[in-house]
Design an enzyme around this catalytic site. Structure first.
Site, mmCIF file in Angstrom:
data_model
loop_
_atom_site.group_PDB
_atom_site.id
_atom_site.type_symbol
_atom_site.label_atom_id
_atom_site.label_comp_id
_atom_site.label_asym_id
_atom_site.label_seq_id
_atom_site.Cartn_x
_atom_site.Cartn_y
_atom_site.Cartn_z
ATOM 1 N N ARG A 32 0.835 -1.199 0.000
ATOM 2 C CA ARG A 32 0.000 0.000 0.000
ATOM 3 C C ARG A 32 0.871 1.250 0.000
ATOM 4 O O ARG A 32 1.839 1.347 0.767
ATOM 5 C CB ARG A 32 -0.869 0.028 1.263
ATOM 6 N N ASN A 90 5.681 6.576 -13.306
ATOM 7 C CA ASN A 90 6.272 7.901 -13.456
ATOM 8 C C ASN A 90 7.768 7.726 -13.728
ATOM 9 O O ASN A 90 8.432 6.965 -13.026
ATOM 10 C CB ASN A 90 6.084 8.726 -12.176
ATOM 11 N N HIS A 103 8.435 1.474 -10.012
ATOM 12 C CA HIS A 103 7.207 1.017 -9.338
ATOM 13 C C HIS A 103 6.013 1.347 -10.206
ATOM 14 O O HIS A 103 5.929 2.427 -10.797
ATOM 15 C CB HIS A 103 7.060 1.650 -7.947
HETATM 16 P P1 AMP Z 1 6.573 8.347 -7.437
HETATM 17 O O1 AMP Z 1 6.241 9.773 -7.091
HETATM 18 O O2 AMP Z 1 5.960 7.848 -8.704
HETATM 19 O O3 AMP Z 1 8.074 8.091 -7.366
HETATM 20 O O4 AMP Z 1 5.883 7.475 -6.302
HETATM 21 C C1 AMP Z 1 6.482 7.215 -5.066
HETATM 22 C C2 AMP Z 1 5.368 6.801 -4.148
HETATM 23 O O5 AMP Z 1 5.941 6.180 -3.009
HETATM 24 C C3 AMP Z 1 4.522 7.963 -3.631
HETATM 25 O O6 AMP Z 1 3.155 7.784 -4.020
HETATM 26 C C4 AMP Z 1 4.706 7.898 -2.111
HETATM 27 O O7 AMP Z 1 3.536 8.226 -1.394
HETATM 28 C C5 AMP Z 1 5.127 6.454 -1.902
HETATM 29 N N1 AMP Z 1 5.920 6.191 -0.716
HETATM 30 C C6 AMP Z 1 6.946 6.929 -0.226
HETATM 31 N N2 AMP Z 1 7.444 6.351 0.888
HETATM 32 C C7 AMP Z 1 6.705 5.218 1.094
HETATM 33 C C8 AMP Z 1 6.728 4.188 2.083
HETATM 34 N N3 AMP Z 1 7.621 4.188 3.099
HETATM 35 N N4 AMP Z 1 5.823 3.188 1.996
HETATM 36 C C9 AMP Z 1 4.920 3.178 0.998
HETATM 37 N N5 AMP Z 1 4.861 4.103 0.020
HETATM 38 C C10 AMP Z 1 5.732 5.118 0.076
#
Ligand code: AMP
Ligand code: ZN
Length: 117
Positions: A32, A90, A103
């Protein structure tokens, strides 16, 4: 490339940082998002460190396919297969990539605008 020991998602994969894991196998982990943008917001990541889409090679084609197929399974498990859902990669700064470990975002549970911001 970020050294895997310093990479947030590598640390989630190896268990040294906790996450709400919804799926794990040899090649993928899904968990999540900590700051969900929809009622269902899951990140699907390869267990192997790959920084961005630009770093994928032909040998990763099956891996990427399995990420999308896993997104479909998770969406279905949560009842969104028919309602609909979105999958997003992204890549780099202007697309808003903040974690440099590839991701796939899976978003569902609300109307999703198009085009995205
Ligand atoms: P992006 O902006 O496409 O690189 O997405 C990175 C995503 O990782 C964002 O939606 C964040 O909310 C999520 N994120 C950051 N730290 C964590 C964490 N510790 N656990 C889960 N999701 C995270
Ligand atoms: Zn990593």
């Amino acid at each position: 490339m970020t050294a895997p020991s310093e990479c947030l998602f590598c640390r989630i994969v190896d268990g040294s940082i906790p996450a709400n894991i919804v799926h794990r196998d040899e090649t993928l982990v899904a968990f999540r998002d900590i700051d969900p943008k929809a009622p269902l917001h899951v990140l699907i990541v390869p267990t192997r460190h790959i920084a961005t889409l630009n770093d994928l090679s032909a040998g990763d084609d099956a891996l990427v396919g399995s990420m999308f197929r896993r997104a479909a399974v998770i969406a279905s498990e949560h009842g969104y297969a028919e309602r609909g859902y979105r999958t997003v990669f992204n890549c780099n700064r202007e697309a808003g990539q903040t974690v440099f470990h590839v991701h796939l975002h899976l978003l569902a549970g609300r109307g999703l605008n198009w085009p995205p911001g």
